[in-house]
Design a protein around this motif. Structure first.
Motif, PDB file in Angstrom:
ATOM      1  N   TYR A  62       0.855  -1.176   0.000  1.00  0.00           N
ATOM      2  CA  TYR A  62       0.000   0.000   0.000  1.00  0.00           C
ATOM      3  C   TYR A  62       0.898   1.236   0.000  1.00  0.00           C
ATOM      4  O   TYR A  62       0.657   2.197  -0.693  1.00  0.00           O
ATOM      5  N   ALA A  63       1.921   1.172   0.824  1.00  0.00           N
ATOM      6  CA  ALA A  63       2.845   2.302   0.894  1.00  0.00           C
ATOM      7  C   ALA A  63       3.495   2.494  -0.468  1.00  0.00           C
ATOM      8  O   ALA A  63       4.024   1.557  -1.049  1.00  0.00           O
ATOM      9  N   THR A  83       1.468  13.830   3.970  1.00  0.00           N
ATOM     10  CA  THR A  83       0.145  13.395   4.411  1.00  0.00           C
ATOM     11  C   THR A  83       0.280  12.417   5.555  1.00  0.00           C
ATOM     12  O   THR A  83       1.206  11.601   5.591  1.00  0.00           O
ATOM     13  N   VAL A  84      -0.653  12.505   6.482  1.00  0.00           N
ATOM     14  CA  VAL A  84      -0.762  11.556   7.590  1.00  0.00           C
ATOM     15  C   VAL A  84      -2.118  10.865   7.483  1.00  0.00           C
ATOM     16  O   VAL A  84      -3.133  11.512   7.187  1.00  0.00           O
ATOM     17  N   LEU A  85      -2.146   9.565   7.711  1.00  0.00           N
ATOM     18  CA  LEU A  85      -3.388   8.794   7.679  1.00  0.00           C
ATOM     19  C   LEU A  85      -3.798   8.399   9.088  1.00  0.00           C
ATOM     20  O   LEU A  85      -2.956   7.962   9.891  1.00  0.00           O
ATOM     21  N   LEU A  86      -5.088   8.538   9.397  1.00  0.00           N
ATOM     22  CA  LEU A  86      -5.646   8.088  10.673  1.00  0.00           C
ATOM     23  C   LEU A  86      -6.724   7.046  10.390  1.00  0.00           C
ATOM     24  O   LEU A  86      -7.628   7.283   9.579  1.00  0.00           O
ATOM     25  N   PHE A  87      -6.625   5.897  11.053  1.00  0.00           N
ATOM     26  CA  PHE A  87      -7.567   4.804  10.864  1.00  0.00           C
ATOM     27  C   PHE A  87      -8.412   4.622  12.122  1.00  0.00           C
ATOM     28  O   PHE A  87      -7.869   4.578  13.233  1.00  0.00           O
ATOM     29  N   VAL A 179      -1.084  -2.589   7.781  1.00  0.00           N
ATOM     30  CA  VAL A 179      -1.292  -3.167   6.444  1.00  0.00           C
ATOM     31  C   VAL A 179      -0.907  -2.144   5.385  1.00  0.00           C
ATOM     32  O   VAL A 179      -0.214  -2.455   4.412  1.00  0.00           O
ATOM     33  N   PHE A 180      -1.355  -0.904   5.577  1.00  0.00           N
ATOM     34  CA  PHE A 180      -0.984   0.150   4.619  1.00  0.00           C
ATOM     35  C   PHE A 180       0.531   0.289   4.530  1.00  0.00           C
ATOM     36  O   PHE A 180       1.089   0.446   3.440  1.00  0.00           O
ATOM     37  N   ALA A 181       1.200   0.227   5.670  1.00  0.00           N
ATOM     38  CA  ALA A 181       2.651   0.424   5.720  1.00  0.00           C
ATOM     39  C   ALA A 181       3.415  -0.829   5.342  1.00  0.00           C
ATOM     40  O   ALA A 181       4.642  -0.863   5.449  1.00  0.00           O
ATOM     41  N   ARG A 182       2.682  -1.863   4.912  1.00  0.00           N
ATOM     42  CA  ARG A 182       3.277  -3.100   4.416  1.00  0.00           C
ATOM     43  C   ARG A 182       4.007  -3.874   5.498  1.00  0.00           C
ATOM     44  O   ARG A 182       4.904  -4.669   5.223  1.00  0.00           O
ATOM     45  N   PRO A 311       7.607  -1.507   9.179  1.00  0.00           N
ATOM     46  CA  PRO A 311       6.753  -0.632   8.358  1.00  0.00           C
ATOM     47  C   PRO A 311       7.577   0.236   7.419  1.00  0.00           C
ATOM     48  O   PRO A 311       8.651   0.715   7.788  1.00  0.00           O
ATOM     49  N   LEU A 312       7.067   0.433   6.201  1.00  0.00           N
ATOM     50  CA  LEU A 312       7.761   1.261   5.224  1.00  0.00           C
ATOM     51  C   LEU A 312       7.547   2.747   5.460  1.00  0.00           C
ATOM     52  O   LEU A 312       8.292   3.574   4.942  1.00  0.00           O
ATOM     53  N   VAL A 313       6.497   3.102   6.195  1.00  0.00           N
ATOM     54  CA  VAL A 313       6.313   4.474   6.659  1.00  0.00           C
ATOM     55  C   VAL A 313       6.096   4.397   8.167  1.00  0.00           C
ATOM     56  O   VAL A 313       5.600   3.392   8.677  1.00  0.00           O
TER      57      VAL A 313
END
Length: 392
Positions: A62-63, A83-87, A179-182, A311-313
Motif C-alpha cells: 500500500y505504501a 500526508t498523515v493517515l488516521l484509521f 497493512v498500509f505500511a506493508r 513498516p515502510l512508513v
C-alpha cells in the motif's frame, strides 16, 4: 449457541481454510475453558496454509515509496507537502458504511477479497447489516472499510496518498495502518482480526466487565475515584478487581474499564471526584485492561506464525506512542494491544510534534465515523485545521 460452537466457528483452521486437514483443537471441549481452546488454536495459526493465487496481490505494498520510513526522507520533505493517515477503531461502525465506495472497482475488489479470506460477506454486513451482525463482526468490517476508503482517497486526492509519511490507528485501526505500511500482509491481518474478535469475546465471557466514557472537571481526581471503585468491588466479592483508564482520548475525556461492580459505583459516585458526566460504551467486555490478558496470549501465539516486516512508513502505536520498529517490535506491540490502554492522545502528540512555526501535514481521516477528527481537534487544533474526512 454455546461458547464452544461460537469459538469453533471463529477458528481459522476450519472456517477460513475449510479444506485444511488440521483439526480444530477446540472440538473436544469437555472440562476446558474457551480461552484454553483459543490458545491451542493460536499455537497452530497458519500451519499448512498455502497462499492462494487470488490473494497474491494483497501482499503488494500500500505504501507507495518503499524505504520512505527513514528519517532522511522525513527531514527533506516540507510538512505541508506530506500526508498523515488516521484509521478508526471499534465503535465507529454503522450500517450502510461502504456505500459511497460501491462504484470504485478497487474498493469492491478489496471487500470481495476480504470475504474470501474470512468466510462471510463483508460487503453485505457493512452496507446492509443487520446491526447485530455488524456489531459482532465490527473489527474486520471497520478495518476493511478503512482500507477501502483509501481507494476513494486515491480518486479524490491522488497526490495526497502518494505523499503519506506517517500513520496511526485507534486500537484495532493500528492493524489497518500496519497493512498500509506493508508491515502485515492483508490476508494474514484479516485472519488475525477474526482471532482477535473471538479471543476478546471469550475473555469477556470468562470475566464480565464493561467500559465507561468519563468527562472530567479541571480538578478531577480520577485516580482516587478508580481506587475507591476497586475497593467497592472488593467489598462486593470481586477478587482482584479492575478499574482503570482504557482509552486516553483527550485532556478532559477518558474511557475507563473494568469489573461491572466498579463501573456502577463510578456512575453513582463519580461526581464526588470531579467526574462531570459518564456514558456507557457499547462493548462486550473490559477491553484494554488486564481482564484481556488471556486474549493477549492467544494473539501472541498467532503472531509468531505471521510474516511481519518493519513498516515502510512510520506508524505510531497507541500502546506506547512510539513508531513501530523492527518486526519483533510489531509482534510484541500488537499482542499487548488488547490488554494495554489505548494512548491515543499521546500518539497524536507524537505524530504531530514539530518545531514551532512549521506547517502541519494534510491529515486524511479514513473510514466510518467522525470521532478521529473530533478527538484531533481537542488534542491539536492546528493539525485539525489541515485534516479532511474521507467519508464512506
Amino acid at each position: 449457541m454455546s461458547i464452544h460452537r461460537i469459538l469453533c466457528r471463529a477458528c481459522f483452521i476450519r472456517t477460513i481454510f475449510p479444506k485444511n486437514k488440521v483439526r480444530c483443537k477446540g472440538s473436544n471441549f469437555q472440562g476446558e475453558s474457551p480461552l484454553k481452546n483459543l490458545l491451542n488454536d493460536a499455537s497452530s495459526f497458519g500451519e499448512g496454509q498455502q497462499r492462494e493465487p487470488a490473494l497474491e496481490w494483497a501482499t503488494q505494498p500500500y505504501a507507495a515509496r518503499p524505504g520512505s520510513g527513514g528519517d532522511e526522507t522525513e527531514h527533506r520533505t516540507p510538512s505541508q507537502e506530506t500526508t498523515v493517515l488516521l484509521f478508526p477503531g471499534q465503535g465507529s461502525q454503522r450500517v450502510g458504511m461502504g456505500r459511497l465506495l460501491a462504484d470504485i472497482p478497487a474498493a469492491r475488489e478489496l471487500y470481495d477479497l476480504a470475504s474470501s479470506v474470512v468466510g462471510w460477506n463483508v460487503w453485505r454486513v457493512c452496507t446492509e447489516g443487520p446491526a447485530e451482525e455488524l456489531a459482532r463482526r465490527c473489527q474486520t468490517a471497520v478495518v476493511v472499510t478503512s482500507l477501502a476508503a483509501l481507494e476513494r482517497a486515491r480518486e479524490l486526492r491522488p497526490s495526497a496518498v502518494e505523499r503519506v509519511r506517517g500513520a496511526a490507528g485507534f486500537s484495532l485501526g493500528e492493524l489497518a495502518a500496519l497493512v498500509f505500511a506493508r508491515a502485515l500482509p492483508l490476508e494474514r491481518a484479516l485472519q488475525l482480526l477474526e482471532l482477535r474478535t473471538a479471543a476478546m469475546r471469550a475473555a469477556a465471557q470468562e470475566r464480565p466487565g464493561g467500559m465507561l466514557t468519563v468527562w472530567l472537571a479541571a480538578d478531577a481526581r480520577l485516580p482516587l475515584a478508580l481506587k475507591a471503585a476497586q475497593e467497592h468491588a472488593t467489598e462486593c466479592g470481586v477478587v482482584d478487581p479492575v478499574a482503570q483508564i482504557a482509552n486516553y482520548l483527550y485532556p478532559n475525556c477518558k474511557v475507563v474499564a473494568g469489573d461491572e461492580a466498579a463501573l456502577k459505583w463510578l456512575e453513582s459516585n463519580g461526581s464526588k471526584f470531579g467526574i462531570r458526566r459518564c456514558a456507557r460504551v457499547e462493548a462486550e467486555g473490559a477491553f484494554h485492561t488486564p481482564l484481556m490478558h488471556k486474549a493477549q496470549l492467544a494473539l501472541r501465539e498467532a503472531l509468531q506464525s505471521i510474516e511481519v516486516s518493519r513498516p515502510l512508513v512510520p506508524v505510531v502505536s497507541c500502546v506506547d506512542a512510539r513508531a513501530h520498529g523492527a518486526a519483533a517490535d510489531v509482534r510484541r506491540t500488537l499482542a499487548r494491544h488488547v490488554a494495554r490502554p489505548v494512548r491515543w492522545e499521546q500518539a497524536l502528540h507524537a505524530l504531530y510534534a514539530r518545531p514551532r512555526g512549521e506547517h502541519f501535514p494534510l491529515t486524511l481521516a479514513l473510514g466510518p465515523g467522525a470521532a478521529l477528527r473530533s478527538t484531533l481537534r481537542q488534542v491539536n487544533a492546528r493539525a485539525w485545521d489541515c485534516s479532511v474526512q474521507i467519508d464512506v
